[in-house]
Design a protein around this motif. Structure first.
Motif, mmCIF file in Angstrom:
data_model
loop_
_atom_site.group_PDB
_atom_site.id
_atom_site.type_symbol
_atom_site.label_atom_id
_atom_site.label_comp_id
_atom_site.label_asym_id
_atom_site.label_seq_id
_atom_site.Cartn_x
_atom_site.Cartn_y
_atom_site.Cartn_z
ATOM 1 N N ARG A 24 9.650 23.019 3.595
ATOM 2 C CA ARG A 24 9.004 22.083 2.673
ATOM 3 C C ARG A 24 7.516 22.384 2.565
ATOM 4 N N LEU A 25 6.921 22.711 3.724
ATOM 5 C CA LEU A 25 5.492 23.055 3.722
ATOM 6 C C LEU A 25 5.237 24.299 2.869
ATOM 7 N N ARG A 26 6.065 25.317 3.109
ATOM 8 C CA ARG A 26 5.882 26.578 2.366
ATOM 9 C C ARG A 26 6.038 26.354 0.865
ATOM 10 N N ALA A 27 6.916 25.420 0.511
ATOM 11 C CA ALA A 27 7.159 25.150 -0.920
ATOM 12 C C ALA A 27 6.070 24.264 -1.519
ATOM 13 N N GLY A 28 5.061 23.906 -0.705
ATOM 14 C CA GLY A 28 3.948 23.090 -1.219
ATOM 15 C C GLY A 28 4.316 21.637 -1.412
ATOM 16 N N LYS A 29 5.381 21.191 -0.737
ATOM 17 C CA LYS A 29 5.810 19.806 -0.940
ATOM 18 C C LYS A 29 5.086 18.823 -0.019
ATOM 19 N N VAL A 30 4.329 19.387 0.941
ATOM 20 C CA VAL A 30 3.639 18.505 1.880
ATOM 21 C C VAL A 30 2.132 18.581 1.639
ATOM 22 N N TYR A 31 1.582 19.768 1.732
ATOM 23 C CA TYR A 31 0.166 19.985 1.458
ATOM 24 C C TYR A 31 0.029 21.086 0.413
ATOM 25 N N PRO A 32 -1.067 21.071 -0.343
ATOM 26 C CA PRO A 32 -1.261 22.151 -1.315
ATOM 27 C C PRO A 32 -1.550 23.477 -0.614
ATOM 28 N N GLY A 33 -1.286 24.585 -1.321
ATOM 29 C CA GLY A 33 -1.364 25.986 -0.896
ATOM 30 C C GLY A 33 -2.060 26.339 0.405
ATOM 31 N N TYR A 51 0.863 -1.191 0.000
ATOM 32 C CA TYR A 51 0.000 0.000 0.000
ATOM 33 C C TYR A 51 0.895 1.235 0.000
ATOM 34 N N LEU A 52 0.581 2.143 -0.880
ATOM 35 C CA LEU A 52 1.372 3.369 -0.979
ATOM 36 C C LEU A 52 0.439 4.565 -0.958
ATOM 37 N N GLU A 53 0.801 5.537 -0.154
ATOM 38 C CA GLU A 53 0.032 6.783 -0.088
ATOM 39 C C GLU A 53 0.922 7.868 -0.678
ATOM 40 N N PRO A 54 0.839 8.126 -1.997
ATOM 41 C CA PRO A 54 1.805 9.069 -2.595
ATOM 42 C C PRO A 54 1.562 10.518 -2.213
ATOM 43 N N HIS A 55 0.408 10.807 -1.582
ATOM 44 C CA HIS A 55 0.091 12.175 -1.127
ATOM 45 C C HIS A 55 0.240 13.196 -2.252
ATOM 46 N N ASP A 56 0.011 12.777 -3.489
ATOM 47 C CA ASP A 56 0.168 13.684 -4.647
ATOM 48 C C ASP A 56 1.540 14.344 -4.689
ATOM 49 N N ARG A 57 2.563 13.627 -4.262
ATOM 50 C CA ARG A 57 3.922 14.189 -4.328
ATOM 51 C C ARG A 57 4.658 13.507 -5.476
ATOM 52 N N PRO A 58 4.979 14.268 -6.537
ATOM 53 C CA PRO A 58 5.553 13.657 -7.744
ATOM 54 C C PRO A 58 6.844 12.885 -7.465
ATOM 55 N N GLU A 59 7.725 13.428 -6.566
ATOM 56 C CA GLU A 59 8.995 12.727 -6.307
ATOM 57 C C GLU A 59 8.728 11.362 -5.716
ATOM 58 N N THR A 60 7.702 11.303 -4.839
ATOM 59 C CA THR A 60 7.373 10.030 -4.191
ATOM 60 C C THR A 60 6.866 9.038 -5.231
ATOM 61 N N SER A 61 5.942 9.509 -6.081
ATOM 62 C CA SER A 61 5.397 8.619 -7.119
ATOM 63 C C SER A 61 6.507 8.120 -8.029
ATOM 64 N N ALA A 62 7.444 9.018 -8.363
ATOM 65 C CA ALA A 62 8.534 8.641 -9.273
ATOM 66 C C ALA A 62 9.399 7.544 -8.658
ATOM 67 N N LEU A 63 9.613 7.647 -7.351
ATOM 68 C CA LEU A 63 10.479 6.666 -6.699
ATOM 69 C C LEU A 63 9.830 5.277 -6.632
ATOM 70 N N ALA A 64 8.520 5.245 -6.822
ATOM 71 C CA ALA A 64 7.826 3.946 -6.785
ATOM 72 C C ALA A 64 7.963 3.206 -8.118
ATOM 73 N N THR A 65 8.431 3.897 -9.144
ATOM 74 C CA THR A 65 8.542 3.277 -10.467
ATOM 75 C C THR A 65 9.449 2.049 -10.412
ATOM 76 N N GLY A 66 8.981 0.986 -11.024
ATOM 77 C CA GLY A 66 9.798 -0.238 -11.056
ATOM 78 C C GLY A 66 9.457 -1.201 -9.948
ATOM 79 N N LEU A 67 8.712 -0.734 -8.963
ATOM 80 C CA LEU A 67 8.303 -1.637 -7.869
ATOM 81 C C LEU A 67 6.906 -2.182 -8.187
ATOM 82 N N GLU A 68 6.743 -3.464 -8.072
ATOM 83 C CA GLU A 68 5.436 -4.082 -8.349
ATOM 84 C C GLU A 68 4.419 -3.616 -7.300
ATOM 85 N N VAL A 69 3.240 -3.259 -7.756
ATOM 86 C CA VAL A 69 2.204 -2.804 -6.832
ATOM 87 C C VAL A 69 1.094 -3.853 -6.754
ATOM 88 N N VAL A 70 0.777 -4.300 -5.558
ATOM 89 C CA VAL A 70 -0.366 -5.211 -5.392
ATOM 90 C C VAL A 70 -1.627 -4.347 -5.444
#
Lengths: 352, 158
Positions: free
Chosen positions: A160-169, A29-48
């Motif tokens: 990180r928060l101010r840069a929108g990397k955790v939650y949107p605006g 189970y993955l909760e990417p939280h709409d964070r592109p870097e996180t989603s990118a790092l999941a590439t190549g891993l099999e997802v159930v």
């Protein structure tokens, strides 16, 4: 430590590294939280694939624990350990799903924020003013092979928060003024570092014990239940004994292969699962046509040392043909204590 | 004898009478009355101990001390009912309040009748407001029993 510090990212890094090392890794189970870097790092891993459930008209995704177990990877990545499952799922909490995956012999890497730790709940409330509802028992940390702190200074996290990397605006702005205040984050950081320091010390002391001694004294209780009211009593008695022995406790229902539970049995099973969950008992439903043989296998797998069983309700014919259930258990489960839970009212009746 | 055995197995009766209790208290006279009703209706008695979980803990948190209080009480009820040949199917339920725990209980299972002890003096147990709520929200016929104030109250059984 707190939302946004990069726990999911770190978990995926560990997963990618394990994959490179040749291990069979899946994302449970993955909760990417709409964070592109996180989603990118999941590439190549099999997802159930997740399990789609509906609750109150909403469609919700949960981890498909059975599919993860059936897939039987060497390592499963499961995000958000403290998550509460949708009503109607077999387990109320994700950490119980994780217990089942671990019991199936699959390693798990998971993520959690310090504020969810049960024993820190009051302390978290005092420092942040926020009462966290989703908690998980301390034993989860105690049982983990490794605890990795994903640490970030409060300043960095707020950046990180101010840069929108955790939650949107807008949500980030609100968060900065509330839970993510500088002093809150500093206190949380202090709590997590102290917690892990204590954990390291406890592990150092435990590891210094001779493993054979630990193995010899450790008790594990196995309660044999059936979908009948009397099994509630078996679970309660087994739990009390396990408390005194400081032992883990499993409950098992051996379902014969062709048996379809009646409606009444399903109600009883649900009630047994419920009380097992409250008492911290691992509930196992295992198919098998020979009760003693199945119990023997499960007892060996789980390392059970003490079995609780209700008064057998056997047909005389079975007893004559195969020997009584209890005598078979004593004969075929050597080295395991067996306790028969009787109905105390019958004792008084016999005395009268 | 056969009838008695069948009832002990819990398979001989289908009506279910819920007798909830909480805060470590169950009045013996109320229990006796519930047993009499169960006998008259050939019903299964479902004693349910309601554990109140403070907000700071998850609803399924391991409330070991509360379980330690609940278990002997349930055992005592089981013994008292079984002695009278009444089948018993005990429960433990958690909630933020007794009414919350009751809601969780009857959301999961059906009960034909609910027998609730009324408050007795300063004894713990259900409070008047909770009983009022029960009368307007319970999904089954509800009987509130007021214990005889002249009798000694039993609040725990070891």
């Amino acid at each position: 430590m707190a939302p946004g510090v990069g726990k999911t990212y770190r978990m995926l890094q560990e997963g990618q590294q394990a994959l490179k090392d040749g291990r069979d890794v899946v994302i449970g189970y993955l909760e990417p939280h709409d964070r592109p870097e996180t989603s990118a790092l999941a590439t190549g891993l099999e997802v159930v694939p997740r399990l789609r459930t509906t609750h109150g008209g909403l469609e919700l995704d949960e981890m498909d624990t059975d599919s993860v177990i059936r897939r039987k990877p060497a390592l499963a990545l499961v995000d958000e350990l403290a998550h509460t499952n949708t009503t109607g799922m077999r387990n109320a909490k994700r950490y119980e799903d994780i217990d089942e995956i671990l019991d199936a012999g699959i390693d798990v890497i998971s993520t959690v924020n310090v504020q969810h730790l049960e024993s820190l709940n009051d302390a978290i409330f005092e420092v942040t003013g926020v009462r966290v509802r989703e908690t998980f028992p301390d034993r989860i940390l105690d049982e983990a092979d490794q605890v990795v702190v994903v640490d970030l200074t409060p300043e960095e996290l707020r950046d990180r928060l101010r840069a929108g990397k955790v939650y949107p605006g807008e949500r980030a702005e609100v968060a900065l003024d509330n839970f993510f205040r500088q002093e809150n984050l500093a206190s949380l950081r202090e709590l997590v570092l102290r917690e892990v320091a204590e954990d390291v010390e406890a592990r150092r002391q435990t590891q210094s014990l001779e493993p054979l001694v630990q193995q010899a004294v450790a008790e594990r209780v196995l309660a044999l239940v059936e979908p009948q009211p009397k099994s509630q009593r078996i679970l309660r008695r087994a739990w009390r004994s396990a408390q005194r022995l400081d032992a883990e406790i499993d409950a098992i229902w051996v379902r014969s292969g062709d048996h379809q539970p009646t409606e009444e049995e399903l109600t009883q099973l649900a009630a047994l699962r419920r009380v097992a969950s409250l008492l911290g008992i691992h509930f196992l439903e295992v198919p098998g046509d020979d009760l003693v043989d199945t119990v023997r296998k499960v007892a060996r797998e789980r390392g059970s040392t003490y079995i609780f069983v209700g008064t057998p309700d056997e047909r005389r014919r079975t007893e004559i043909l195969r020997g009584s259930l209890l005598s078979r258990m004593v004969r075929e489960l050597p080295g395991i204590d067996i306790r028969v839970i009787a109905d105390r009212a019958l004792r008084e009746e016999a005395e009268e | 004898m056969n009838v008695l055995t069948r009832r002990r197995d819990g398979t001989g009766s289908t009506r279910r009478i819920l007798i909830p209790f909480t805060r470590g208290h169950l009045d013996k006279t109320v229990l006796d009355a519930a047993i009499r009703i169960a006998r008259a209706e050939d019903a299964t008695l479902v004693p349910a101990y309601l554990i109140l979980v403070p907000l700071e803990f998850a609803l399924d948190a391991q409330m070991s001390q509360e379980f330690e209080r609940a278990i002997p009480l349930l055992e005592a009820v089981e013994t008292a009912a079984s002695r009278e040949g009444i089948p018993v199917d005990a429960r433990i339920e958690t909630g933020r309040t007794p009414t919350h725990a009751l809601e969780r209980l009857w959301d999961a299972e059906h009960f034909d009748r609910i027998v609730v002890p009324a408050p007795a003096g300063r004894e713990p147990g259900f409070r008047p407001k909770e009983l009022e709520w029960l009368l307007t929200h319970a999904p089954s016929e509800t009987v509130i029993l007021r214990p005889d104030p002249t009798l000694r109250l039993v609040d725990s059984v070891s």
